[in-house]
Motif scaffolding. Structure first.
Motif, PDB file in Angstrom:
ATOM      1  N   GLY A 198       0.814  -1.215   0.000  1.00 45.21           N
ATOM      2  CA  GLY A 198       0.000   0.000   0.000  1.00 45.21           C
ATOM      3  C   GLY A 198       0.843   1.259   0.000  1.00 45.21           C
ATOM      4  N   ASP A 199       1.888   1.258   0.802  1.00 49.63           N
ATOM      5  CA  ASP A 199       2.758   2.437   0.907  1.00 49.63           C
ATOM      6  C   ASP A 199       4.049   2.285   0.104  1.00 49.63           C
ATOM      7  OD1 ASP A 199       1.039   3.788   2.694  1.00 49.63           O
ATOM      8  OD2 ASP A 199       1.802   2.595   4.355  1.00 49.63           O
ATOM      9  N   ASP A 200       4.246   1.149  -0.545  1.00 51.32           N
ATOM     10  CA  ASP A 200       5.466   0.876  -1.330  1.00 51.32           C
ATOM     11  C   ASP A 200       6.712   1.027  -0.461  1.00 51.32           C
ATOM     12  OD1 ASP A 200       3.724   0.589  -3.431  1.00 51.32           O
ATOM     13  OD2 ASP A 200       4.131   2.566  -4.286  1.00 51.32           O
ATOM     14  N   PRO A 255      12.983   4.903  13.030  1.00 54.69           N
ATOM     15  CA  PRO A 255      12.507   3.705  13.739  1.00 54.69           C
ATOM     16  C   PRO A 255      11.733   4.062  14.993  1.00 54.69           C
ATOM     17  CG  PRO A 255      14.835   4.044  14.132  1.00 54.69           C
ATOM     18  CD  PRO A 255      14.446   5.056  13.101  1.00 54.69           C
ATOM     19  N   ILE A 256      10.881   3.123  15.408  1.00 58.30           N
ATOM     20  CA  ILE A 256      10.163   3.257  16.670  1.00 58.30           C
ATOM     21  C   ILE A 256      10.418   2.006  17.496  1.00 58.30           C
ATOM     22  CG2 ILE A 256       8.344   4.714  15.713  1.00 58.30           C
ATOM     23  CD1 ILE A 256       6.529   2.232  15.704  1.00 58.30           C
ATOM     24  N   THR A 257      10.315   2.152  18.805  1.00 57.07           N
ATOM     25  CA  THR A 257      10.423   1.001  19.698  1.00 57.07           C
ATOM     26  C   THR A 257       9.032   0.423  19.893  1.00 57.07           C
ATOM     27  OG1 THR A 257      12.317   1.954  20.854  1.00 57.07           O
ATOM     28  CG2 THR A 257      11.087   0.220  21.994  1.00 57.07           C
ATOM     29  N   LEU A 258       8.891  -0.861  19.659  1.00 55.19           N
ATOM     30  CA  LEU A 258       7.589  -1.506  19.774  1.00 55.19           C
ATOM     31  C   LEU A 258       7.174  -1.658  21.223  1.00 55.19           C
ATOM     32  CD1 LEU A 258       7.875  -4.322  17.068  1.00 55.19           C
ATOM     33  CD2 LEU A 258       6.750  -2.097  16.864  1.00 55.19           C
ATOM     34  N   ASP A 259       5.878  -1.549  21.460  1.00 51.47           N
ATOM     35  CA  ASP A 259       5.337  -1.715  22.802  1.00 51.47           C
ATOM     36  C   ASP A 259       5.613  -3.132  23.308  1.00 51.47           C
ATOM     37  OD1 ASP A 259       3.758  -1.292  25.136  1.00 51.47           O
ATOM     38  OD2 ASP A 259       2.139  -2.388  24.145  1.00 51.47           O
ATOM     39  N   GLY A 260       6.251  -3.267  24.448  1.00 49.15           N
ATOM     40  CA  GLY A 260       6.583  -4.566  25.028  1.00 49.15           C
ATOM     41  C   GLY A 260       8.076  -4.773  25.068  1.00 49.15           C
ATOM     42  N   SER A 261       8.529  -5.467  26.064  1.00 48.32           N
ATOM     43  CA  SER A 261       9.965  -5.746  26.195  1.00 48.32           C
ATOM     44  C   SER A 261      10.296  -6.999  25.400  1.00 48.32           C
ATOM     45  CB  SER A 261      10.336  -5.912  27.677  1.00 48.32           C
ATOM     46  OG  SER A 261      10.014  -4.760  28.408  1.00 48.32           O
ATOM     47  N   HIS A 262      10.261  -6.886  24.087  1.00 54.37           N
ATOM     48  CA  HIS A 262      10.464  -8.046  23.229  1.00 54.37           C
ATOM     49  C   HIS A 262      11.922  -8.486  23.225  1.00 54.37           C
ATOM     50  CE1 HIS A 262       6.447  -7.254  22.045  1.00 54.37           C
ATOM     51  NE2 HIS A 262       6.710  -6.254  21.227  1.00 54.37           N
ATOM     52  N   LEU A 263      12.101  -9.796  23.263  1.00 55.89           N
ATOM     53  CA  LEU A 263      13.452 -10.354  23.189  1.00 55.89           C
ATOM     54  C   LEU A 263      13.822 -10.761  21.767  1.00 55.89           C
ATOM     55  CD1 LEU A 263      13.492 -12.607  26.372  1.00 55.89           C
ATOM     56  CD2 LEU A 263      14.273 -10.242  26.115  1.00 55.89           C
ATOM     57  N   GLY A 264      12.856 -10.814  20.881  1.00 56.53           N
ATOM     58  CA  GLY A 264      13.159 -11.198  19.504  1.00 56.53           C
ATOM     59  C   GLY A 264      11.900 -11.219  18.666  1.00 56.53           C
ATOM     60  N   VAL A 265      12.048 -10.941  17.389  1.00 56.41           N
ATOM     61  CA  VAL A 265      10.926 -10.949  16.442  1.00 56.41           C
ATOM     62  C   VAL A 265      10.996 -12.223  15.620  1.00 56.41           C
ATOM     63  CG1 VAL A 265      10.012  -9.858  14.360  1.00 56.41           C
ATOM     64  CG2 VAL A 265      10.669  -8.460  16.330  1.00 56.41           C
ATOM     65  N   TRP A 266       9.835 -12.909  15.491  1.00 57.73           N
ATOM     66  CA  TRP A 266       9.832 -14.185  14.777  1.00 57.73           C
ATOM     67  C   TRP A 266       9.097 -14.141  13.446  1.00 57.73           C
ATOM     68  CZ3 TRP A 266      13.569 -16.654  16.652  1.00 57.73           C
ATOM     69  CH2 TRP A 266      13.857 -16.599  18.017  1.00 57.73           C
ATOM     70  N   SER A 267       8.249 -13.177  13.259  1.00 59.06           N
ATOM     71  CA  SER A 267       7.631 -13.044  11.929  1.00 59.06           C
ATOM     72  C   SER A 267       7.151 -11.623  11.728  1.00 59.06           C
ATOM     73  CB  SER A 267       6.445 -14.014  11.763  1.00 59.06           C
ATOM     74  OG  SER A 267       5.322 -13.598  12.500  1.00 59.06           O
ATOM     75  N   VAL A 268       7.231 -11.169  10.473  1.00 64.12           N
ATOM     76  CA  VAL A 268       6.702  -9.873  10.052  1.00 64.12           C
ATOM     77  C   VAL A 268       5.888 -10.125   8.788  1.00 64.12           C
ATOM     78  CG1 VAL A 268       7.250  -7.552   9.234  1.00 64.12           C
ATOM     79  CG2 VAL A 268       8.637  -8.586  11.040  1.00 64.12           C
ATOM     80  N   LYS A 269       4.580  -9.865   8.833  1.00 64.27           N
ATOM     81  CA  LYS A 269       3.693 -10.151   7.706  1.00 64.27           C
ATOM     82  C   LYS A 269       2.876  -8.906   7.376  1.00 64.27           C
ATOM     83  CE  LYS A 269       4.826 -14.454   7.268  1.00 64.27           C
ATOM     84  NZ  LYS A 269       5.538 -14.929   6.068  1.00 64.27           N
ATOM     85  N   TYR A 270       2.760  -8.594   6.081  1.00 66.39           N
ATOM     86  CA  TYR A 270       1.918  -7.462   5.668  1.00 66.39           C
ATOM     87  C   TYR A 270       0.525  -7.974   5.325  1.00 66.39           C
ATOM     88  CZ  TYR A 270      -0.055  -3.543   3.119  1.00 66.39           C
ATOM     89  OH  TYR A 270      -0.885  -2.533   2.699  1.00 66.39           O
ATOM     90  N   CYS A 271      -0.502  -7.268   5.813  1.00 67.73           N
ATOM     91  CA  CYS A 271      -1.893  -7.632   5.576  1.00 67.73           C
ATOM     92  C   CYS A 271      -2.540  -6.561   4.696  1.00 67.73           C
ATOM     93  CB  CYS A 271      -2.645  -7.757   6.894  1.00 67.73           C
ATOM     94  SG  CYS A 271      -4.414  -8.092   6.682  1.00 67.73           S
ATOM     95  N   PRO A 272      -2.778  -6.842   3.409  1.00 68.73           N
ATOM     96  CA  PRO A 272      -3.420  -5.836   2.531  1.00 68.73           C
ATOM     97  C   PRO A 272      -4.820  -5.460   3.004  1.00 68.73           C
ATOM     98  CG  PRO A 272      -2.395  -7.590   1.234  1.00 68.73           C
ATOM     99  CD  PRO A 272      -2.381  -8.045   2.655  1.00 68.73           C
ATOM    100  N   ALA A 273      -5.565  -6.431   3.571  1.00 70.45           N
ATOM    101  CA  ALA A 273      -6.930  -6.141   4.008  1.00 70.45           C
ATOM    102  C   ALA A 273      -6.945  -5.088   5.117  1.00 70.45           C
ATOM    103  CB  ALA A 273      -7.619  -7.422   4.478  1.00 70.45           C
ATOM    104  N   MET A 274      -5.949  -5.122   5.994  1.00 74.20           N
ATOM    105  CA  MET A 274      -5.864  -4.158   7.097  1.00 74.20           C
ATOM    106  C   MET A 274      -4.998  -2.951   6.751  1.00 74.20           C
ATOM    107  SD  MET A 274      -5.398  -6.441  10.547  1.00 74.20           S
ATOM    108  CE  MET A 274      -6.751  -7.379  11.260  1.00 74.20           C
ATOM    109  N   GLN A 275      -4.172  -3.084   5.738  1.00 77.21           N
ATOM    110  CA  GLN A 275      -3.148  -2.082   5.425  1.00 77.21           C
ATOM    111  C   GLN A 275      -2.261  -1.830   6.653  1.00 77.21           C
ATOM    112  OE1 GLN A 275      -5.153   1.383   3.763  1.00 77.21           O
ATOM    113  NE2 GLN A 275      -5.290   0.403   1.767  1.00 77.21           N
ATOM    114  N   ARG A 276      -1.892  -2.966   7.257  1.00 75.64           N
ATOM    115  CA  ARG A 276      -1.008  -2.951   8.402  1.00 75.64           C
ATOM    116  C   ARG A 276       0.055  -4.030   8.223  1.00 75.64           C
ATOM    117  NH1 ARG A 276      -3.878   0.930   9.266  1.00 75.64           N
ATOM    118  NH2 ARG A 276      -4.931   1.489  11.238  1.00 75.64           N
TER     119      ARG A 276
END
Length: 810
Positions: free
Chosen positions: A361-363, A398-419
């Motif tokens: 959506g945002d390229d 960059p922004i810091t994500l809410d939560g004290s995350h120790l690691g990211v395991w997946s990043v998926k784009y959802c066209p229906a939500m545009q998120r």
């Protein structure tokens, strides 16, 4: 109602009615108008629709009737008997619709027009079958045109003794005169006999009467001779050079025998100047296409007219574009490129447990992961843009994500939500599985508060969107017995991600996959929506000392939003693997590693050694292709990413090349789609291409941008990890593979410039191909460069070769 098709069928139905009256009669050929498209005969009497009968048809979805029933009415309502009822298709030869030059293509209107044209051809074929024609083997010099009206008035039809052309030399009055002369001669002979008898009774006049009788007999004989018909001799019958004498059945047989009667087997050997014998049913026998090189095949059949997008050459294959124009099928060579400069986040000293997706959506590329910047070790997300020259720049800080995350395991784009949805681990060792949504607004990245899926020991996992209003998460357990869990949550979207909220959590439940006994861990959960079949696959990497693989369940999601979702498995099992923990072929290690491409309706799995495809049908059964070996023996703790380029026949692999010091490289794979994954063909193209001299670890995310036809990846190395842009070298084509919206249409019948109208030969037409060189009888498939060949490349069938240069379009 079904879609109407027009198979090879007779447009005529005859019913012999016995002594029992019959009032209704069915027919099984296609018509389009129940009031105009039929002729109905009672014996030799043509009946009138509404007056004598009515018609009801079996309607189709795109116009037309696939057969129907004729019912007698009014004076014939009690039925007819001891007669033959004939039903004949009678479609008017006109064109009722015209395709718009712009806007969407009305498929139903095109189908109906094509069906009408094929029906007209079948009518014409049935009429021709009842007509007098010159044999196919006659010389082309024969002119079967009748003489003009003034010449043929009152004349008998005959054929010239040398040319065989129709002529009219003998008049009807000539034949009538000959018959009259013969009758008169017979009467004269009778009178002569009577005169001779009376002469014998009168002695005085005997001499005179005898003389008169003799004269009368002579005249009668002369008259009879003038009226007699001459039968051809055998020699004349065999030579076929005399057009005056008549033929008897004996003379006809002698003439045929002199030419010689042959069967189909003799066509290519001793068939010259011979008569071809029909088979036992009165039809032409089967003859090899190789012996029909002089067959005058008509160039008719289906055609459509469209506007050319770009220049088009006669005899070239063309595609139908989404806007209704047509273009030549063409291949384009894409030159591989690797960005000359990389991009590293300012102040970054280390990054791990990260993933990346492309926001269509945002390229923009959205990356999220655990990173160390200025001594702060936390999970961040930021956006990057890349132009067509593969120059990478920061699109949002960059922004810091809410939560004290120790690691990211997946990043998926959802066209229906545009998120973009980030799934992370917020506790040690695996506790507090959470997710955030992010997007970019006016150059500023926005992030939601976290949604906590579970605080229990649930390793790794993935969060995806179920639809525009719900998220679905999957994760595995480490406690025995191990199992795969999924859960849903409603999402209320704000004006940007910072306003997104989540509610109505569905308690986690097992997906019920195959036997998980003996598994000490279930890691790296996968969730894939096979959108064509509308089936979901949930699975996990199964780890035990006895083997490794994908434990999965495929099925349907039921219930409704608001915390009442359910999952019904239709198939379960394990895709097997072998080897040790450090080297598990057939499996995967990172969450979300199964990549689904809706334009191919396939998911792809790559484990640094092997690539394979997966498909799911409407029955929910998972099918797997044969394994394609990419390299022989490699450890799992390295780069292994597979990305399918949408609307193409290419899949791209990113991995550490074991034959080049484990440097990060890519390889292109050509994909040929089968009826399901078991029939898919995966073929390595070219050779491995080095991207960097670095050797990446497990966390090396990559994403593809269709806007610039480029990949962005971040090789996992010690310390700061720069992003690299890549465009893979390959040959692309403007024709899409089977099962997509843009397909092969036909072959151009003329050469035109951009914007001009061009006539396209489609199903049923015989068209001359630009290249030629084909073998008669071979099926010709469209290739990605616009040529045709005998290999099915997945772009459709052109037709069957009827000569070295012509194809009968399928």
């Amino acid at each position: 109602m079904a879609t109407i098709t027009v198979p090879s069928e007779s447009p005529k139905k005859q019913v012999v009615v016995g002594g029992t009256p019959q009032t209704s009669f069915t027919f099984d050929f296609v018509i389009f108008d129940t009031s105009t498209d039929l002729k109905v005969y009672n014996g030799d009497t043509l009946l009138t629709v509404s007056t004598h009968y009515t018609v009801s048809g079996n309607a189709g979805t795109d116009g037309g009737f696939d057969g129907g029933t004729v019912t007698l009415v009014n004076t014939l309502a009690s039925g007819v008997s001891n007669t033959t009822v004939t039903i004949l298709r009678n479609i008017s030869t006109d064109r009722l619709a015209n395709l718009a030059s712009t806007g969407p293509l009305d498929i139903d209107a095109v189908n109906k027009d094509f069906n009408r044209y094929v029906s007209m051809l079948q009518q014409f074929e049935e009429t021709v079958d009842r007509s007098v024609q010159a044999p196919e083997q006659d010389p082309t010099s024969v002119n079967m045109t009748l003489p003009v009206k003034a010449t043929r008035l009152g004349k008998m039809l005959s054929f010239n003794s040398s040319s065989g052309d129709p002529e009219t030399t003998l008049s009807v009055s000539d034949v009538s005169g000959a018959i009259t002369s013969a009758s008169n001669a017979a009467a004269s002979a009778t009178a002569a006999a009577a005169s001779a008898s009376s002469a014998s009774a009168s002695a005085s006049t005997a001499t005179t009467k005898a003389s008169e009788a003799s004269a009368s007999a002579t005249a009668a004989a002369a008259s009879a001779a003038s009226a007699a018909v001459t039968i051809a001799s055998q020699s004349k019958a065999e030579a076929g050079t005399d057009n005056g004498d008549l033929m008897t059945p004996l003379r006809t047989k002698q003439a045929v025998d002199s030419y010689g009667v042959i069967t189909a087997d003799d066509v290519a050997t001793s068939g010259a100047n011979k008569i071809l014998k029909l088979d036992g049913s009165g039809a032409l026998p089967a003859i090899s296409g190789a012996n029909l090189t002089n067959l005058p095949i008509p160039s008719g059949g289906g055609t459509v007219t469209a506007t050319a997008s770009g220049a088009i050459t006669a005899g070239k294959t063309v595609i139908l574009n989404a806007n209704g124009t047509v273009s030549e099928v063409a291949a384009t060579s894409v030159t591989g490129a690797i960005s000359s400069s990389t991009y590293t986040q300012s102040g970054e000293t280390a990054a791990e447990s990260n993933d990346m997706a492309y926001d269509t959506g945002d390229d923009l590329f959205i990356w999220a992961g655990k990173s160390t910047i200025s001594g702060s070790n936390t999970t961040r997300a930021f956006a990057l843009s890349m132009n067509s020259s593969l120059v990478i720049s920061e699109a949002a800080p960059p922004i810091t994500l809410d939560g004290s995350h120790l690691g990211v395991w997946s990043v998926k784009y959802c066209p229906a939500m545009q998120r973009t949805i980030v799934h992370a681990q917020a506790g040690s060792p695996y506790a507090a599985v959470a997710a955030n949504t992010v997007n970019v607004v006016s150059g500023v990245m926005k992030g939601s508060n976290k949604v906590v899926w579970t605080t229990s020991n649930r390793p790794y996992g993935i969060t995806n969107c179920f639809d525009a209003n719900e998220l679905v998460a999957g994760y595995g357990t480490t406690t025995s017995p191990t199992s795969n869990k999924i859960a849903f949550v409603d999402a209320s979207l704000g004006s940007d991600a910072s306003g997104d909220t989540f509610s109505n959590f569905t308690a986690e439940f097992d997906v019920g996959e195959g036997d998980m006994s003996g598994q000490s861990h279930t890691y790296y959960h996968q969730s894939v929506h096979f959108s064509v079949a509308d089936k979901w696959l949930f699975g996990s990497y199964k780890y035990s000392s006895s083997g490794y693989g994908l434990g999965y369940a495929v099925g349907t999601v039921g219930g409704s939003s608001g915390g009442s979702r359910s999952f019904t498995a239709q198939s379960t099992g394990t895709i097997p693997s072998s080897g040790s923990y450090s080297n598990p072929p057939h499996s995967f290690m990172n969450a979300g590693d199964i990549e689904y491409d809706s334009t191919k309706d396939r998911a792809f799995v790559f484990d640094t050694e092997h690539l394979y495809s997966l498909s799911v049908g409407s029955d929910g059964v998972l099918k797997q292709s044969s394994l394609l070996e990419v390299q022989s023996n490699h450890t799992d703790n390295h780069v292994k990413k597979v990305i399918s380029i949408p609307n193409s026949d290419h899949v791209v692999l990113f991995f550490n090349d074991e034959n080049n010091s484990d440097r990060v490289s890519y390889r292109v794979v050509q994909f040929t789609k089968g009826t399901d994954a078991t029939a898919d063909i995966l073929t390595l193209v070219g050779s491995n291409v080095e991207i960097t001299t670095q050797t990446g670890g497990s966390y090396t995310p990559a994403a593809y941008s269709p806007d610039v036809d480029g990949f962005l990846l971040k090789p996992y190395v010690t310390g700061a990890q720069p992003f690299v842009g890549v465009r893979v070298a390959r040959t692309t084509t403007n024709i899409k593979a089977s099962g997509t919206t843009e397909r092969f249409l036909g072959v151009a019948k003329s050469t035109v410039s951009d914007g001009q109208s061009v006539e396209i030969a489609v199903a049923g037409a015989v068209v001359t191909m630009a290249a030629g060189g084909m073998t008669i009888g071979d099926t010709q498939f469209v290739q990605n460069d616009g040529s045709v060949g005998t290999t099915d490349a997945g772009y459709g069938t052109a037709g069957i070769a009827v000569s070295a240069t012509q194809v009968l379009m399928e």
